[in-house]
Each structure stands twice: as C-alpha cells, then as structure tokens.
Write an enzyme that holds these catalytic residues in place. Sequence first.
Site, PDB file in Angstrom:
ATOM      1  N   CYS A  27       0.037 -14.409   0.392  1.00  0.00           N
ATOM      2  CA  CYS A  27      -0.431 -12.930   0.075  1.00  0.00           C
ATOM      3  C   CYS A  27      -1.989 -13.195  -0.387  1.00  0.00           C
ATOM      4  O   CYS A  27      -2.261 -14.206  -0.993  1.00  0.00           O
ATOM      5  CB  CYS A  27       0.122 -12.222  -0.930  1.00  0.00           C
ATOM      6  SG  CYS A  27      -0.330 -10.659  -1.260  1.00  0.00           S
TER       7      CYS A  27
ATOM      8  N   CYS B 157      -2.527 -12.424  -6.298  1.00  0.00           N
ATOM      9  CA  CYS B 157      -2.243 -13.592  -5.744  1.00  0.00           C
ATOM     10  C   CYS B 157      -3.446 -14.564  -5.772  1.00  0.00           C
ATOM     11  O   CYS B 157      -2.867 -15.877  -5.846  1.00  0.00           O
ATOM     12  CB  CYS B 157      -1.330 -13.549  -4.487  1.00  0.00           C
ATOM     13  SG  CYS B 157       0.213 -12.593  -4.612  1.00  0.00           S
TER      14      CYS B 157
ATOM     15  N   ASP C 157       3.609  16.599  -0.385  1.00  0.00           N
ATOM     16  CA  ASP C 157       4.846  16.937  -0.249  1.00  0.00           C
ATOM     17  C   ASP C 157       5.061  18.311  -0.829  1.00  0.00           C
ATOM     18  O   ASP C 157       4.392  18.931  -1.813  1.00  0.00           O
ATOM     19  CB  ASP C 157       6.157  16.039  -0.849  1.00  0.00           C
ATOM     20  CG  ASP C 157       7.309  16.325  -0.349  1.00  0.00           C
ATOM     21  OD1 ASP C 157       7.509  17.128   0.551  1.00  0.00           O
ATOM     22  OD2 ASP C 157       8.256  15.559  -0.715  1.00  0.00           O
TER      23      ASP C 157
ATOM     24  N   HIS D  23      -0.019  -6.402  -6.013  1.00  0.00           N
ATOM     25  CA  HIS D  23       0.673  -7.036  -5.102  1.00  0.00           C
ATOM     26  C   HIS D  23       1.791  -6.344  -4.231  1.00  0.00           C
ATOM     27  O   HIS D  23       1.582  -6.389  -3.055  1.00  0.00           O
ATOM     28  CB  HIS D  23       1.264  -8.141  -6.019  1.00  0.00           C
ATOM     29  CG  HIS D  23       2.306  -8.784  -4.949  1.00  0.00           C
ATOM     30  ND1 HIS D  23       1.582  -9.951  -3.947  1.00  0.00           N
ATOM     31  CD2 HIS D  23       3.660  -8.475  -4.856  1.00  0.00           C
ATOM     32  CE1 HIS D  23       2.853 -10.261  -3.186  1.00  0.00           C
ATOM     33  NE2 HIS D  23       3.970  -9.631  -3.726  1.00  0.00           N
TER      34      HIS D  23
ATOM     35  N   ASP E 153       6.584   6.681   3.372  1.00  0.00           N
ATOM     36  CA  ASP E 153       6.193   6.731   1.890  1.00  0.00           C
ATOM     37  C   ASP E 153       7.422   6.421   0.882  1.00  0.00           C
ATOM     38  O   ASP E 153       8.447   6.619   1.121  1.00  0.00           O
ATOM     39  CB  ASP E 153       5.747   8.311   1.243  1.00  0.00           C
ATOM     40  CG  ASP E 153       6.769   9.005   0.975  1.00  0.00           C
ATOM     41  OD1 ASP E 153       7.224   9.151  -0.340  1.00  0.00           O
ATOM     42  OD2 ASP E 153       7.514   9.775   2.019  1.00  0.00           O
TER      43      ASP E 153
ATOM     44  N   CYS F 218      -3.933 -10.810  -1.871  1.00  0.00           N
ATOM     45  CA  CYS F 218      -4.342  -9.814  -2.837  1.00  0.00           C
ATOM     46  C   CYS F 218      -4.839 -10.310  -3.958  1.00  0.00           C
ATOM     47  O   CYS F 218      -4.748 -11.633  -4.355  1.00  0.00           O
ATOM     48  CB  CYS F 218      -3.037  -8.865  -3.142  1.00  0.00           C
ATOM     49  SG  CYS F 218      -1.909  -9.593  -4.542  1.00  0.00           S
TER      50      CYS F 218
HETATM   51  N1  PRF Z   1      12.270  16.751   1.908  1.00  0.00           N
HETATM   52  C1  PRF Z   1      11.008  16.604   1.415  1.00  0.00           C
HETATM   53  N2  PRF Z   1      10.607  15.700   0.910  1.00  0.00           N
HETATM   54  C2  PRF Z   1      11.183  14.396   0.788  1.00  0.00           C
HETATM   55  C3  PRF Z   1      12.433  14.437   1.353  1.00  0.00           C
HETATM   56  C4  PRF Z   1      13.039  15.610   1.979  1.00  0.00           C
HETATM   57  O1  PRF Z   1      14.095  15.781   2.668  1.00  0.00           O
HETATM   58  C5  PRF Z   1      12.984  13.156   1.371  1.00  0.00           C
HETATM   59  C6  PRF Z   1      14.407  12.681   1.667  1.00  0.00           C
HETATM   60  N3  PRF Z   1      14.236  10.949   1.533  1.00  0.00           N
HETATM   61  C7  PRF Z   1      11.991  12.485   0.308  1.00  0.00           C
HETATM   62  N4  PRF Z   1      11.007  13.356   0.061  1.00  0.00           N
HETATM   63  N5  PRF Z   1      10.186  17.752   1.275  1.00  0.00           N
HETATM   64 ZN    ZN Z   2      -0.044 -10.557  -3.475  1.00  0.00          ZN
END
Ligand code: PRF
Ligand code: ZN
Length: 374
Positions: A306, A311, A93, A337, A268, A308
Amino acid sequence: MAKIGEFTLHATDGAARTGELQTAHGVVQTPIFMPVGTVGSVKGIAPDDLNNIGAEIILGNTYHLYLRPGDDLVARHGGLQKFNSWNKPILTDSGGFQVFSLSDLRKIKEEGVTFRSHLDGSKHLFTPEKVIQIQRNLNSDIMMVLDECVGFGADKEYTARSLEMTTRWAKRCREEYPRGAGDNLLFAITQGGFFKDLRERSIAQLTSEDFDGFALGGLSVGESKEKMMEILYHSAPLLPKDKPRYLMGVGTPLDIINGINAGIDMFDCVLPTRNARNGTLYTSQGKISIKRKEYAEDDGPLDPNCNCYTCRTFSRAYLRHLFQAKELLSFRLNSIHNLTYFLDTVRGARKAIREGRFAEYKKSYEAIYPNEVV
Ligand code: PRF
Ligand code: ZN
C-alpha cells in the site's frame, strides 16, 4: 465537458464495466467506492486526506443533516460543498433507510414516513417531496428518492405492497424535481426483498421512468451472502446498461468485487471507516486486528503493497501503540489506510476491466478472503 448526468462507458469485461459519470462538481470514474460522510464529514479525516487518498465522491445523509445542523442552514452557507469544503461530488441518501435504522416510532403511510429524531425525540415527517427539498438545499450532486428498505424476513405480501409504494414515492420525487429543473441528478432505488419476481417488478416499474441512475436497495440487511449474491446476480443485469448502477450500503472488498462482476458501478459502506476506528484493517494479506500483541514490536509497514500516507510513514508497532493508547491519530491513520485499500480495489478493477483480465483480478480477491467466497 460532458453534459451533467452523462454516463459514458469506456470498456466492459463480461458484465463488469468501467466508465465515467459527469456531475455538477466533476467527473466520477466508475466503478467507484464512496466513503461515507454521514453528517457531511468522513469521520476522522479531512478533505485534504480524501484528496490524497484519491476519493472522487463522498456520501452524505439527508436524515442527519436535516436534523443537525438543518438543511436550511447548509443552504445559507452555499450548499454542502461550500459548507464542508469538499468541492468534489457528493451523493446523499434520501433518509428512508436511516429513519428505519436509527429513529424511534416510525410510521409509514402513503403520504410518507413519520419518525422521532434519535437526537432529541422531536417528531418529523419525511415525504418524497420533502426529501427532495432537503437534498436540493444541500445541493447534492446525486439525490436519492425516498424508499422503504424492507427488512430481511419480510413476507412476500408485505414486500410486494411496499415496492409498489416505493415506486409511487419515486414518481413523486421526480415530479417534485422535473428533469431540467437543476444540476442535481436523481437516482431511483429498486426494492423487492428476496423475491426474484418482485425484484423484476420493481426494476420494470422504475426503469420505465426517467431517472439518472438506478440503485439496488434492500440488500445486505442481515441475509446470508448466498441470498445476497443470488439477488444481486439476478437483478443487476436487468438494470439499464446506459445508466449508472448503485449497490447501496455494500460492502466488504469481496462484495464489491462481486458487485462489479455483476455489472454494478457504485458502492458505499461504513465498513472501512468504522473498522478503522475499531482497529480492523484491510491489507493485501487479508484483514488484521492491529491491537494484537504480535504487532507490538513489528517495525514493518501495515501493508507493504500500500502506498498510503499511513503505510509510507508508520510501523505496525506504532499503529498498535496509537490504538492501544486510544489516540485520535489512530482513527485518522487507520481510516486513511482502509479507505485507500477500498479505493485501490475499485481502481484496480477499472484497470483490470480495461485490460480484459477482471476474472483474474476477482480470483486474487477470492484468494485474500477465502472464507467469504460463496
Ligand atoms: N435504501 C436506502 N439507503 C440504503 C439502503 C436502502 O435500501 C441500503 C440497503 N443496504 C443501504 N442504504 N435509501
Ligand atoms: Zn496503507
């Protein structure tokens, strides 16, 4: 091998799709869930565990790695994959979101965003160019552009001005890293808050530029499920069909199912790992709190459906004991898990899409989480 950045769709079922994305460190099957490894490590577990779980890609954070240990240090150690010995794909990110959620005294200007470190109070500036340089140093497989995630409740005028700046920032990121300059992919982030016309504008502006994929940002920021679903189902179909679509920071298993249903390919969230550490575990029978007394003598597996390591190997009684005793192993076993559950959810979705029974698959999740259905 497919060309880096190539996204191939294998099957669709309604708006849901399954395919694969080629990155410099290997192929990612979609739809995919990406475990969060904020500082380059998925909390509590090692790359061996991630491989056993079947994780295909993890997420790292520009903000954290820039502040500590420093992206230049990571670069000297050969990039993030060499440094952390996870040799599969990593998405990073851009830092925008983390600056807004973690740091103090942030100030947004056209140039970029200034902020104070949550670690030591030191002052920093993230510009679109800077976050690309950092992510190049990390050698991230999928880099994200700098964006402003406007909070829930921002008015229309503010949201409109902000999305225009996010578009200009995205273009500056692309200029800093022109196509062909390296093996790192670059995804744009669409914004627009909770205004459908602004969502459309942001998507139109960004999809007319040359990016490897497109994210929906600014969702799951405190709004109701109904609002999130309204914007998700309105926006996802407007994203290009031939590029990966990423719903950032989302969400619960049912949110992910809805995202896939709307045509999203990547997700994510800290939920499986954070909840693992506070004893909240996802099972085929719903969410359970392992600390509860009813599990004290329970010899059964955490989730009979599961497969894993946790489990296969341990009883609910033992997992409860580890949690109550605050043993570090509790973090690891619970995280293994929960991540398996989230990855099983997307693996099951791929299979259901290939077999043309995604609607039925979605219903099975709605039955597990009846209180979340909107
Ligand atoms: N922008 C960026 N990372 C993020 C978000 C976003 O709007 C969000 C919003 N749920 C999570 N992570 N750059
Ligand atoms: Zn599990």
